[in-house]
Motif scaffolding. Structure first.
Motif, PDB file in Angstrom:
ATOM      1  N   PRO A 126       0.818  -1.228   0.000  1.00 48.27           N
ATOM      2  CA  PRO A 126       0.000   0.000   0.000  1.00 48.27           C
ATOM      3  C   PRO A 126       0.844   1.267   0.000  1.00 48.27           C
ATOM      4  N   GLU A 127       1.963   1.248   0.724  1.00 45.60           N
ATOM      5  CA  GLU A 127       2.820   2.426   0.766  1.00 45.60           C
ATOM      6  C   GLU A 127       3.397   2.743  -0.612  1.00 45.60           C
ATOM      7  N   SER A 128       3.764   1.704  -1.350  1.00 45.13           N
ATOM      8  CA  SER A 128       4.290   1.893  -2.701  1.00 45.13           C
ATOM      9  C   SER A 128       3.212   2.411  -3.638  1.00 45.13           C
ATOM     10  N   GLN A 129       2.001   1.869  -3.507  1.00 43.28           N
ATOM     11  CA  GLN A 129       0.903   2.333  -4.355  1.00 43.28           C
ATOM     12  C   GLN A 129       0.581   3.801  -4.073  1.00 43.28           C
ATOM     13  N   ALA A 130       0.591   4.179  -2.812  1.00 44.17           N
ATOM     14  CA  ALA A 130       0.269   5.561  -2.471  1.00 44.17           C
ATOM     15  C   ALA A 130       1.307   6.522  -3.033  1.00 44.17           C
ATOM     16  N   LEU A 131       2.585   6.135  -2.933  1.00 43.55           N
ATOM     17  CA  LEU A 131       3.643   6.988  -3.465  1.00 43.55           C
ATOM     18  C   LEU A 131       3.549   7.078  -4.985  1.00 43.55           C
ATOM     19  N   ALA A 132       3.312   5.924  -5.639  1.00 46.45           N
ATOM     20  CA  ALA A 132       3.185   5.921  -7.094  1.00 46.45           C
ATOM     21  C   ALA A 132       2.007   6.763  -7.557  1.00 46.45           C
ATOM     22  N   ALA A 133       0.918   6.719  -6.804  1.00 44.06           N
ATOM     23  CA  ALA A 133      -0.260   7.515  -7.159  1.00 44.06           C
ATOM     24  C   ALA A 133       0.038   9.008  -7.064  1.00 44.06           C
ATOM     25  N   ARG A 134       0.798   9.385  -6.045  1.00 46.37           N
ATOM     26  CA  ARG A 134       1.150  10.805  -5.905  1.00 46.37           C
ATOM     27  C   ARG A 134       2.006  11.268  -7.076  1.00 46.37           C
ATOM     28  N   VAL A 135       2.949  10.405  -7.484  1.00 45.05           N
ATOM     29  CA  VAL A 135       3.802  10.753  -8.629  1.00 45.05           C
ATOM     30  C   VAL A 135       2.964  10.843  -9.898  1.00 45.05           C
ATOM     31  N   GLN A 136       2.070   9.875 -10.094  1.00 37.47           N
ATOM     32  CA  GLN A 136       1.246   9.883 -11.298  1.00 37.47           C
ATOM     33  C   GLN A 136       0.358  11.124 -11.351  1.00 37.47           C
ATOM     34  N   THR A 137      -0.114  11.561 -10.208  1.00 34.95           N
ATOM     35  CA  THR A 137      -0.950  12.757 -10.161  1.00 34.95           C
ATOM     36  C   THR A 137      -0.161  14.002 -10.552  1.00 34.95           C
ATOM     37  N   VAL A 138       1.118  14.040 -10.215  1.00 32.42           N
ATOM     38  CA  VAL A 138       1.962  15.167 -10.608  1.00 32.42           C
ATOM     39  C   VAL A 138       2.084  15.232 -12.127  1.00 32.42           C
ATOM     40  N   PHE A 139       2.339  14.077 -12.754  1.00 29.55           N
ATOM     41  CA  PHE A 139       2.518  14.039 -14.202  1.00 29.55           C
ATOM     42  C   PHE A 139       1.200  14.154 -14.958  1.00 29.55           C
ATOM     43  N   ASP A 140       0.127  13.603 -14.398  1.00 30.56           N
ATOM     44  CA  ASP A 140      -1.147  13.520 -15.119  1.00 30.56           C
ATOM     45  C   ASP A 140      -2.302  13.818 -14.160  1.00 30.56           C
ATOM     46  N   PRO A 141      -2.442  15.074 -13.758  1.00 33.03           N
ATOM     47  CA  PRO A 141      -3.439  15.407 -12.720  1.00 33.03           C
ATOM     48  C   PRO A 141      -4.880  15.129 -13.134  1.00 33.03           C
ATOM     49  N   ALA A 142      -5.173  15.177 -14.430  1.00 32.88           N
ATOM     50  CA  ALA A 142      -6.552  14.966 -14.884  1.00 32.88           C
ATOM     51  C   ALA A 142      -6.823  13.516 -15.288  1.00 32.88           C
ATOM     52  N   GLY A 143      -5.816  12.646 -15.208  1.00 33.39           N
ATOM     53  CA  GLY A 143      -6.015  11.241 -15.561  1.00 33.39           C
ATOM     54  C   GLY A 143      -6.308  11.026 -17.031  1.00 33.39           C
ATOM     55  N   LEU A 144      -5.529  11.674 -17.898  1.00 40.97           N
ATOM     56  CA  LEU A 144      -5.799  11.616 -19.342  1.00 40.97           C
ATOM     57  C   LEU A 144      -4.860  10.706 -20.112  1.00 40.97           C
ATOM     58  N   LEU A 145      -3.877  10.110 -19.435  1.00 44.99           N
ATOM     59  CA  LEU A 145      -2.920   9.252 -20.141  1.00 44.99           C
ATOM     60  C   LEU A 145      -3.137   7.789 -19.783  1.00 44.99           C
ATOM     61  N   GLY A 146      -3.698   7.039 -20.692  1.00 44.69           N
ATOM     62  CA  GLY A 146      -3.829   5.601 -20.526  1.00 44.69           C
ATOM     63  C   GLY A 146      -4.841   5.184 -19.481  1.00 44.69           C
ATOM     64  N   LEU A 147      -4.952   3.851 -19.316  1.00 48.98           N
ATOM     65  CA  LEU A 147      -5.930   3.260 -18.409  1.00 48.98           C
ATOM     66  C   LEU A 147      -5.308   2.738 -17.125  1.00 48.98           C
ATOM     67  N   THR A 148      -3.978   2.651 -17.079  1.00 48.30           N
ATOM     68  CA  THR A 148      -3.307   2.069 -15.919  1.00 48.30           C
ATOM     69  C   THR A 148      -3.199   3.088 -14.791  1.00 48.30           C
ATOM     70  N   ARG A 149      -3.563   2.665 -13.587  1.00 50.82           N
ATOM     71  CA  ARG A 149      -3.422   3.508 -12.405  1.00 50.82           C
ATOM     72  C   ARG A 149      -2.564   2.762 -11.384  1.00 50.82           C
ATOM     73  N   PHE A 150      -1.537   3.425 -10.893  1.00 48.87           N
ATOM     74  CA  PHE A 150      -0.595   2.783  -9.990  1.00 48.87           C
ATOM     75  C   PHE A 150      -0.961   2.976  -8.519  1.00 48.87           C
ATOM     76  N   GLY A 151      -2.158   3.417  -8.252  1.00 52.46           N
ATOM     77  CA  GLY A 151      -2.628   3.598  -6.890  1.00 52.46           C
ATOM     78  C   GLY A 151      -3.654   4.714  -6.846  1.00 52.46           C
ATOM     79  N   THR A 152      -4.194   4.942  -5.658  1.00 49.07           N
ATOM     80  CA  THR A 152      -5.185   5.991  -5.467  1.00 49.07           C
ATOM     81  C   THR A 152      -4.583   7.080  -4.605  1.00 49.07           C
ATOM     82  N   ALA A 153      -4.521   8.275  -5.140  1.00 46.05           N
ATOM     83  CA  ALA A 153      -3.929   9.385  -4.390  1.00 46.05           C
ATOM     84  C   ALA A 153      -4.842   9.775  -3.228  1.00 46.05           C
ATOM     85  N   PRO A 154      -4.245  10.137  -2.079  1.00 42.48           N
ATOM     86  CA  PRO A 154      -5.049  10.541  -0.929  1.00 42.48           C
ATOM     87  C   PRO A 154      -5.794  11.850  -1.214  1.00 42.48           C
TER      88      PRO A 154
END
Length: 472
Positions: free
Chosen positions: A444-472
């Protein structure tokens, strides 16, 4: 004109008729994945330049349209396929291709993302160089980076990540911004290595447009053999002895089961059986060197002497043959097994010292709980990878509804990950097909960190279907 028709028109105006495919028969090859993924897109966008791709991303971002990045569409986890909504734009990089620079002294090649692996190696061949990621498919360079491809020669050359010096990517935030990470230095310890975020993340952080790759001298001699081990438990000792004796000359150590070999022989009559009868398991072992064969350095002679010394304790039989003959068997396995019935495919890794134990326990599990399922495994024993592929014969289809196949898959993954500290995706990456297993097995800790990084790069969720976690 409704909104979707208007957007299609805008994309068509931007990219032209060759760059925007709208007809269902044109879209279909891009919408269906090589193994998983079968959706419906708004359109297939095929920009002819990086500038066009950037402009397309700006258009999609302004309209909140999701982009599905796609290379050669050879991936095996559904990451390059749209969903079934008909609202995704598939961004194919296939027209943004070509080798732009080869530096034989630095051993570096620069190429656009849509360049096929075969074309890259053809361009490198005249310089006696090659990119040694060996695959049965012919992927694009951008796709190989996005998936962090492994392949049969990882034991010697590493995966794609180990061979990337630099890259360029397009960001979705700000939309279409170029990120130039095209550094070709082997030593550059000046802060975070940002290119690594784009390797192995399936296009979730940005769309790779160019790559600078470390390439290697083209082998001038190879020695290959199919080897029958005294037992599967002896395989680890055989691998250790091969590494001690041949060090960097050892370029492949591939396992092939009896059933996988039998499928190849049954469906490709032109391939002759290397052993009669077929043994339970064989290993394709390869040595290679950029140094030409000479009287005082002949890999085949060295290989033959080593094999002879291993007979009895480690080896029961062996056949030395031309590389193209033996590799033809190995590369024919996937298509041949597909003709045996419904394939339940696994891309597993465990510590290579535990491969034989894992395989035995997995087979015992199947025999106890999943009668009739046959094992057609093969894989990269030199790096701990195993394609533990199963086949469900047609007459058992009613006995194995989707729910039971899912339960089978989860039991095999649980065994590999929890008991043997392995991976549920050794080299295929993460996509919609195995997203649930990423969520099941990743801390879970890895997923949370990955989600935070993904949100930085793609805040609107517009790139692809893969999600590496759920941002808090």
């Amino acid at each position: 004109m409704d909104d979707t028709s208007l957007i299609r028109q805008h994309i068509s105006d931007l990219l032209g008729p060759q760059g925007c495919l709208l007809a269902p028969d044109q879209r279909q090859p891009y919408e269906k994945g090589a193994r998983y993924g079968d959706g419906r897109s708004l359109c297939i966008a095929r920009p002819a330049s990086v500038d066009e791709a950037a402009e397309l991303m700006r258009l999609c971002a302004s309209e909140k349209i999701r982009i599905i990045p796609q290379g050669a569409n050879t991936g095996l986890v559904g990451a390059s396929s749209p969903d079934r909504s008909g609202l995704d734009v598939v961004l194919s990089m296939e027209r943004i291709k070509g080798v732009t620079d080869i530096d034989p002294v630095d051993r570096v090649v620069q190429a656009y993302a849509g360049t096929r692996l075969s074309d890259l190696n053809q361009a490198l061949k005249q310089h006696e160089l090659y990119f040694p990621i060996d695959l049965a498919a012919d992927p694009s360079i951008g796709g190989m980076l996005a998936a962090n491809t492994g392949g049969a020669r990882l034991i010697r050359y590493g995966d794609v990540r180990h061979n990337v010096l630099g890259l360029e990517a397009l960001l979705i935030d700000p939309p279409g911004q170029r990120l130039d990470l095209t550094n070709r230095l082997r030593k550059n310890n000046t802060g975070p290595d940002w290119k690594q975020n784009f390797i192995g993340s399936g296009g979730a952080y940005g769309i790779i447009t160019q790559a600078l790759l470390q390439v290697h001298p083209l082998p001038q001699q190879c020695a290959t053999a199919l080897v029958v081990p005294a037992s599967l438990q002896a395989a680890a000792l055989l691998l250790r002895d091969a590494e001690r004796n041949f060090s960097d000359f050892l370029s492949a150590f591939e396992g092939i089961s009896h059933n996988a070999m039998q499928a190849v022989l049954q469906h490709i009559p032109s391939i002759q059986a290397p052993f009669e009868p077929l043994p339970p398991y064989v290993f394709l072992i390869e040595l290679s060197s950029a140094r030409p064969r000479s009287a005082d350095f002949d890999l085949e002679k060295l290989f033959g002497a080593w094999l002879e010394a291993c007979f009895g304790d480690l080896i029961l039989d062996a056949v030395i043959d031309k590389p193209e003959v033996l590799w033809r068997i190995r590369h024919a396995i996937t298509d041949s097994v597909r003709q045996e019935g419904k394939v339940i495919a696994f891309d597993i890794a465990v510590p290579r010292s535990k491969l034989a134990l894992f395989r035995d326990e997995a087979i015992a599990l199947l025999e106890q709980s999943y009668a009739g399922v046959k094992v057609y495994d093969f894989g990269h024993w030199g790096d701990g990878g195993l394609h533990f592929n199963l086949v469900l014969p047609p007459h058992l289809a009613d006995d194995y509804p989707p729910q039971r196949i899912h339960a089978l898959r989860q039991e095999i993954y649980d065994l590999a990950v929890h008991k043997y500290y392995g991976s549920f995706s050794a080299e295929h990456g993460v996509g919609p097909f195995n997203q649930e297993f990423y969520e099941r097995y990743t801390a879970p800790e890895s997923q949370a960190l990955a989600a935070r990084v993904q949100t930085v790069f793609d805040p609107a969720g517009l790139l692809g279907l893969t999600r590496f976690g759920t941002a808090p």
